[in-house]
Design a protein around this motif. Structure first.
Motif, PDB file in Angstrom:
ATOM      1  N   LEU A   1       0.876  -1.164   0.000  1.00 13.24           N
ATOM      2  CA  LEU A   1       0.000   0.000   0.000  1.00 13.24           C
ATOM      3  C   LEU A   1       0.918   1.221   0.000  1.00 13.24           C
ATOM      4  O   LEU A   1       2.003   1.176   0.593  1.00 13.24           O
ATOM      5  N   ASP A   2       0.490   2.290  -0.650  1.00 11.55           N
ATOM      6  CA  ASP A   2       1.289   3.521  -0.636  1.00 11.55           C
ATOM      7  C   ASP A   2       1.486   3.987   0.802  1.00 11.55           C
ATOM      8  O   ASP A   2       0.688   3.658   1.682  1.00 11.55           O
TER       9      ASP A   2
ATOM     10  N   THR B   1      -1.561   5.454   2.166  1.00 12.27           N
ATOM     11  CA  THR B   1      -2.774   4.639   2.124  1.00 12.27           C
ATOM     12  C   THR B   1      -2.887   3.870   3.444  1.00 12.27           C
ATOM     13  O   THR B   1      -1.889   3.393   3.980  1.00 12.27           O
TER      14      THR B   1
ATOM     15  N   TYR C   1     -11.487  -0.810  -1.898  1.00 14.88           N
ATOM     16  CA  TYR C   1     -10.923   0.441  -1.373  1.00 14.88           C
ATOM     17  C   TYR C   1     -12.031   1.454  -1.180  1.00 14.88           C
ATOM     18  O   TYR C   1     -13.009   1.469  -1.929  1.00 14.88           O
TER      19      TYR C   1
ATOM     20  N   ARG D   1      -0.216   2.183  -7.540  1.00 16.36           N
ATOM     21  CA  ARG D   1      -1.024   3.406  -7.399  1.00 16.36           C
ATOM     22  C   ARG D   1      -2.274   3.364  -8.284  1.00 16.36           C
ATOM     23  O   ARG D   1      -2.719   4.384  -8.820  1.00 16.36           O
TER      24      ARG D   1
ATOM     25  N   VAL E   1      -5.611   2.840  -7.883  1.00 25.24           N
ATOM     26  CA  VAL E   1      -6.843   3.573  -7.571  1.00 25.24           C
ATOM     27  C   VAL E   1      -6.620   5.067  -7.803  1.00 25.24           C
ATOM     28  O   VAL E   1      -7.447   5.750  -8.415  1.00 25.24           O
ATOM     29  N   LYS E   2      -5.489   5.560  -7.342  1.00 30.08           N
ATOM     30  CA  LYS E   2      -5.223   6.999  -7.502  1.00 30.08           C
ATOM     31  C   LYS E   2      -5.131   7.373  -8.973  1.00 30.08           C
ATOM     32  O   LYS E   2      -5.672   8.400  -9.403  1.00 30.08           O
TER      33      LYS E   2
ATOM     34  N   LEU F   1      -7.146   7.356   0.985  1.00 29.01           N
ATOM     35  CA  LEU F   1      -7.442   6.025   0.452  1.00 29.01           C
ATOM     36  C   LEU F   1      -7.270   4.982   1.541  1.00 29.01           C
ATOM     37  O   LEU F   1      -6.253   4.964   2.241  1.00 29.01           O
TER      38      LEU F   1
HETATM   39  N1  URA Z   1      -4.174   1.993  -5.205  1.00 31.55           N
HETATM   40  C1  URA Z   1      -3.450   3.098  -4.922  1.00 31.55           C
HETATM   41  O1  URA Z   1      -3.499   4.079  -5.648  1.00 31.55           O
HETATM   42  N2  URA Z   1      -2.705   3.088  -3.817  1.00 31.55           N
HETATM   43  C2  URA Z   1      -2.626   2.043  -2.974  1.00 31.55           C
HETATM   44  O2  URA Z   1      -1.922   2.102  -1.960  1.00 31.55           O
HETATM   45  C3  URA Z   1      -3.383   0.910  -3.291  1.00 31.55           C
HETATM   46  C4  URA Z   1      -4.136   0.906  -4.419  1.00 31.55           C
END
Ligand code: URA
Length: 230
Positions: free
Chosen positions: A101-102, A105, A132, A183, A185-186, A199
């Motif tokens: 995970l970032d 996050t 998420y 990354r 989802v972002k 997130l």
């Molecule tokens: N998507 C993201 O952009 N960051 C995460 O840490 C996990 C999924």
């Protein structure tokens, strides 16, 4: 069993990373340097890594952590920052995170010393769903933006697979992905003009965050590990 598999079971690294450890000449079997990851060994063979004897497979554990922000999800950080492994005080187990995970996050992250299980959980073939919650800028999404997120958006590393996306309320999305790019989802939310401000991962396969406060961890029960394997 194959040497690389033996090392993975002993918690040294994932199976693929263990092959590199062997090829780098860091492993001895009965005192002799072996660079063939396929060499047949067992607990009586006297396998050592960097001169340290392995005692055969250590007990396999899987831990669920509710990762706080500001903690990196590598086993060791080159900049001396706090890592997710530092948060899990489980003596004797050399854990490493199942994926990443970032740093900013939060939420559900698994750690294990079972390299084979980790590799399987991350393998694209199994398409393990990860859910998420994303707080996004820009208010309500247009029907078009929602459709794009669901059907796939064009990112620089290719189009995303179909995803489950629900607008919980204005500025809060719940997304379920079956792939785990960096990354992702972002980048998906950016692509439809709604940057992510916070997130959290709430589910990983059959597991969720229930009962786990931020920064806390627990061992999975044998039944939960079985469900993960399935
Ligand atoms: N998507 C993201 O952009 N960051 C995460 O840490 C996990 C999924």
């Amino acid at each position: 069993m194959r040497l690389a598999k033996f090392l993975a079971h002993a918690g040294v690294a994932s199976r693929r990373a263990a092959e590199d450890v062997v090829r780098a000449g860091r492993v001895t079997v009965g005192g002799e340097v072996i660079t063939d990851p396929a060499r047949d060994v067992d607990a009586t063979s006297g396998v050592a890594v960097d001169g340290r004897m392995l005692e055969g497979p250590e007990e396999r554990v899987v831990v669920a952590l509710n990762k706080p922000s500001g903690v990196v999800s590598t086993a060791r950080d080159t900049h001396g920052r706090r890592t997710v492994v530092d948060l899990v005080d489980l003596p004797g187990a050399r854990l490493y995170p199942v994926g990443r995970l970032d740093v900013d996050t939060t939420g559900l992250l698994l750690l294990t010393n079972d390299g084979e299980l980790a590799e399987r959980l991350l393998h694209p073939r199994y398409e393990l769903p990860r859910t998420y919650r994303a707080r996004v800028a820009g208010g309500r999404l247009s029907p078009r933006a929602l459709r794009a997120l669901r059907e796939g958006v064009e990112l620089e590393d290719g189009r995303t697979a179909p995803a489950g996306v629900r607008e919980v309320r204005a500025g809060l999305l719940e997304l379920t992905l079956r792939e785990g790019r960096k990354r992702q989802v972002k980048r998906m939310c950016d692509a439809v003009g709604h940057s992510v401000q916070a997130l959290e991962r709430t589910r990983f396969g059959p597991l969720d965050l229930r009962g786990l406060a931020s920064g806390r961890w627990r061992r999975l029960t044998p039944a939960e590990v079985e469900r993960l394997r399935a």
